[in-house]
Enzyme design. Structure first.
Site, PDB file in Angstrom:
ATOM      1  N   ARG A 139       0.830  -1.206   0.000  1.00  0.00           N
ATOM      2  CA  ARG A 139       0.000   0.000   0.000  1.00  0.00           C
ATOM      3  C   ARG A 139       0.865   1.256   0.000  1.00  0.00           C
ATOM      4  NH1 ARG A 139      -5.445   1.530   0.737  1.00  0.00           N
ATOM      5  NH2 ARG A 139      -6.088  -0.648   0.831  1.00  0.00           N
ATOM      6  N   GLU A 198      -9.722   5.660   7.145  1.00  0.00           N
ATOM      7  CA  GLU A 198      -8.286   5.880   7.038  1.00  0.00           C
ATOM      8  C   GLU A 198      -7.862   7.135   6.284  1.00  0.00           C
ATOM      9  OE1 GLU A 198      -6.254   1.573   7.025  1.00  0.00           O
ATOM     10  OE2 GLU A 198      -7.682   1.880   5.394  1.00  0.00           O
TER      11      GLU A 198
END
Length: 799
Positions: free
Chosen positions: A347, A750
């Protein structure tokens, strides 16, 4: 009994219709028919808000203990890397109240709690890999007796060489996984032709999750070698698997339940497994309930944190600041085992671009193996660590060219019809970053405030102000494709009340409230008629972790699917009773059902349907479409959509002490068509302050022997209320999701954690003013007062 096939007039409504409780209606018609009634898209209190305020919300430690409950504590290593040459547990066994002591030799199943790679023992065998690694568990009559007894073990070690920092790991070629690389274009050729080059190093520290409720598990033996484990976890199914493997039974013998957590932030995704397994093993052996509740010090010593990153970067750019070539080498402090470091690194690599088009890149990431806690998930899951590097580079480019950083950012933004493909090959079809940034620039009065700050700094030799506007683009989905699935159960009772169970876990973020709103909207009833029960592996099986900001997306869709099936059955039955006039829709709204000129209470129709043997419960399922990812080539379509946002922060820094204060923060976040604006704004505010803590005050420090010394609130500084800006303006950007997400909403867990990049770069801007903005301050994160003073001194010396 099979129900009659529903005619077209009662077919399912579109998921994005304003009144999804109306079957077969266009959005406009549905609104007209329902007078605007809806249960989604409106602010509602958290479903447990009253219980929270009154102290009546039940967390794992609040569950009444059964008679005979015992308490466990872990015996921890005092060495960072060593062989255990002798282990004398007789002083532990003879301690007051001790019932049993177990080591790895007593595990009948598998001694492993690694979520992906099986390199993480529940209890150490022969060799310890970090200070705080569990070696044994002691079970006693009270928590205090167990904790005291655990300290009495006599352990003899033969110490071995240890690695503590990512820089050391890189130099030693020490990795828990093979390094990864993402390439596009010809970086070397593009770099050679670039008129300007910026290169350097950056270190960004890790972060303790610091959930208010610590790690805890309560294991209760059941008949036929079964086990009920009530624990604070974001991933009940993973806990079920780990416990079952550890005690040597099939998964159907282990039931894991979690009603709520007092915070998770990723720290309870994989690392609740050690605690659940330890309690489960002890309870299975003793056939008595066992509770393992970690004290804060033990929790912080044992568990992993956000990965710290060490970067080496080299970027070529033109006279306007447009990036032509970018190379980044990122090394993570993974800790002693792999845990989730692989997906975190992936990520990070996929978010290095943030909101910017990068034509020719060479991005590498290595998961450094160190003799520290095995680091794990934390809100953002590597995305913030990837994105902050390119923001640091752009900040340097702007200063080198004497331009406003916002102008350089805007030059490099992704386009909408071209320059709109990410380095990993995903086309961006929903780009609103330029429009969103322009709106924030205007509403925050960014340009006027920058001029005012320049005037202030010119007449203030000690106090210096700084300002920064930073954007974000964040991909939403698990980057492991098969995890993007969810299930739910919806029960409608004869009195018209509704019970929902889904695979997501509530950690304060409001997932249960949003799922309740989705179900209420689908059935046309008030929120007070709907209740969500504890997440339970015996109800919804094979669940994914509540993580990657997908909780409401996945579980909301699954619950909607279940509720819609019930609504369609009820609608078909209503048509059977009252007829179908000219194909007009059966409408479910405001606790009533409207059919062919008749209006009856929802509960009344339910009672009639029950007597007619209509099924009043259903399961639902959802799998996110169109996702694919090739981990070898690091190419594909890993994200369902992107969330966008931007923030402006203004700070003042005392250049003599390194103290600073956030004066004002403006944030604009793209939540799509928000399911619950109040909850989403709260999530943005919380993420902003948590991210600000990561980048400014929350410093993890290990001593020379590898012991984490910041392992308590007395030594680890999370933001307090006094750190929040007095002027804090958070707005949601008006933008429906182009993807068919739940009611066209977007994730809010997030992505907002990237918004406080603006705080870090505002501090750097203030420091830069000491040298007339001619020198790039060498500022690492967290920007503690000591780090700020170091950067101020460097600028003064170079100016």
């Amino acid at each position: 009994m099979n129900q009659p096939h529903a005619p077209a007039a009662i077919s399912a409504a579109r998921a994005d219709a304003p009144d999804a409780g109306t079957a077969h209606a266009t959005p406009a018609a549905a609104l007209a028919a329902g007078q605007g009634w809806k249960a989604v898209g409106v602010s509602r209190p958290h479903e447990s808000a009253e219980l929270h305020v009154l102290g009546q919300a039940t967390y794992t430690d609040d569950i009444p203990e059964l008679q005979g409950t015992l308490h466990a504590a872990l015996g921890l290593s005092s060495k960072a890397h060593a062989r255990i040459t002798a282990l004398d547990l007789s002083p532990v066994r003879s301690a007051p109240g001790v019932v049993a002591v177990y080591t790895a030799a007593d595990i009948v199943g598998t001694n492993d709690c690694g979520p992906i790679i099986h390199d993480d023992p529940i209890w150490a065998v022969e060799e310890v890999m970090y200070v705080g690694q569990p070696i044994f568990v002691v079970v006693a009559d009270t928590h205090d007796n167990a904790r005291r007894a655990a300290r009495r073990a006599l352990v003899t070690y033969d110490e071995l060489p240890a690695i503590f920092t990512p820089q050391e790991a890189k130099a030693a070629n020490s990795y828990v996984l093979p390094p990864m690389q993402l390439k596009r274009g010809d970086y070397q050729a593009a770099f050679a032709q670039a008129p300007h080059v910026v290169k350097g190093q950056l270190f960004v520290g890790g972060q303790e999750q610091f959930y208010l409720e610590g790690q805890i598990a309560y294991a209760i033996p059941k008949e036929d070698n079964g086990l009920l484990v009530q624990c604070s976890t974001q991933h009940p199914s993973e806990m079920q698997h780990v416990v079952a493997h550890a005690i040597g039974v099939h998964s159907h013998k282990v039931q894991v339940e979690c009603r709520r957590m007092g915070g998770g932030f990723g720290g309870k995704e994989s690392q609740s497994a050690l605690w659940a397994a330890s309690a489960g093993i002890a309870a299975s052996k003793l056939r008595r309930p066992v509770k393992l509740r970690a004290d804060r010090d033990d929790d912080m010593l044992v568990t992993g944190k956000r990965h710290c990153f060490y970067y080496e970067y080299e970027v070529g750019y033109d006279d306007n600041g447009k990036i032509l070539a970018a190379r980044a080498d990122m090394t993570l402090r993974a800790g002693f085992s792999a845990d989730l470091s692989g997906p975190v690194a992936t990520r990070a690599v996929c978010h290095f671009d943030n909101a910017y088009y990068l034509s020719d890149v060479d991005i590498r990431a290595g998961c450094g193996k160190t003799n520290t806690q095995s680091n794990t998930a934390f809100r953002g899951f590597g995305g913030p660590q990837g994105a902050i590097a390119i923001e640091y580079v752009i900040d340097e480019i702007a200063r080198n060219l004497g331009r406003d950083p916002l102008d350089v950012r805007r030059i490099n933004f992704y386009g909408t019809t071209d320059r709109n493909v990410t380095p990993y090959g995903q086309e961006i079809v929903d780009n609103v970053i330029d429009k969103l940034t322009a709106e924030l620039e205007q509403t925050s009065e960014y340009r006027a405030r920058r001029e005012a700050i320049a005037a202030f700094n010119a007449s203030s030799p000690v106090l210096k102000k700084g300002i920064a506007l930073t954007p974000l683009k964040f991909g939403i989905a698990f980057n492991v494709t098969h995890l993007n699935q969810a299930g739910a159960l919806v029960h409608v009772y004869v009195d018209g009340s509704v019970l929902v169970n889904h695979g997501g876990t509530e950690m304060g973020q409001g997932i249960n409230t949003k799922v309740m709103q989705v179900v209420a909207h689908e059935l046309g009833v008030d929120l007070s008629h709907v209740r969500v029960t504890a997440t339970d592996t015996s109800k919804v099986a094979n669940t994914s972790a509540t993580a990657a900001s997908t909780g409401a997306d996945l579980n909301g869709k699954a619950a909607q699917d279940a509720a819609r099936q019930i609504r369609e059955r009820l609608a078909a039955y209503a048509v059977k009773l009252y007829g179908d006039e000219d194909g007009q829709p059966v409408r479910f709204l405001d606790n009533h059902v409207h059919v062919n000129g008749h209006k009856l209470a929802f509960a009344e129709l339910v009672q009639k349907a029950y007597l007619a043997r209509v099924q009043l419960w259903s399961d639902g399922f959802y799998a996110t479409p169109h996702l694919h990812w090739d981990a070898k080539t690091m190419n594909g379509h890993p994200f369902s959509y992107f969330a966008y946002g931007a923030a402006v922060s203004e700070v003042v820094v005392d250049t003599l002490t390194g103290e600073w204060k956030l004066l004002r923060a403006d944030a604009l976040y793209d939540a799509g068509r928000s399911l619950n604006p109040a909850i989403d704004i709260g999530q943005v505010e919380g993420a902003f302050i948590q991210g600000m803590g990561w980048l400014t005050t929350e410093q993890l420090w290990w001593n020379a022997a590898g012991k984490l010394m910041t392992h308590a609130p007395s030594t680890y500084k999370i933001p307090g209320i006094s750190d929040c800006p007095e002027d804090f303006r958070v707005q949601l950007f008006d933008n429906g999701n182009v993807e068919d997400s739940i009611h066209r909403s977007k994730a809010v867990g997030e992505p907002p954690l990237l918004l406080p990049f603006s705080v870090f770069f505002a501090i750097r801007d203030a420091i830069s003013s000491v040298g007339g903005h001619k020198v790039n301050p060498p500022l690492n994160a967290p920007a503690t007062s000591e780090e700020i003073l170091r950067a101020v001194s460097a600028v003064e010396m170079a100016a």
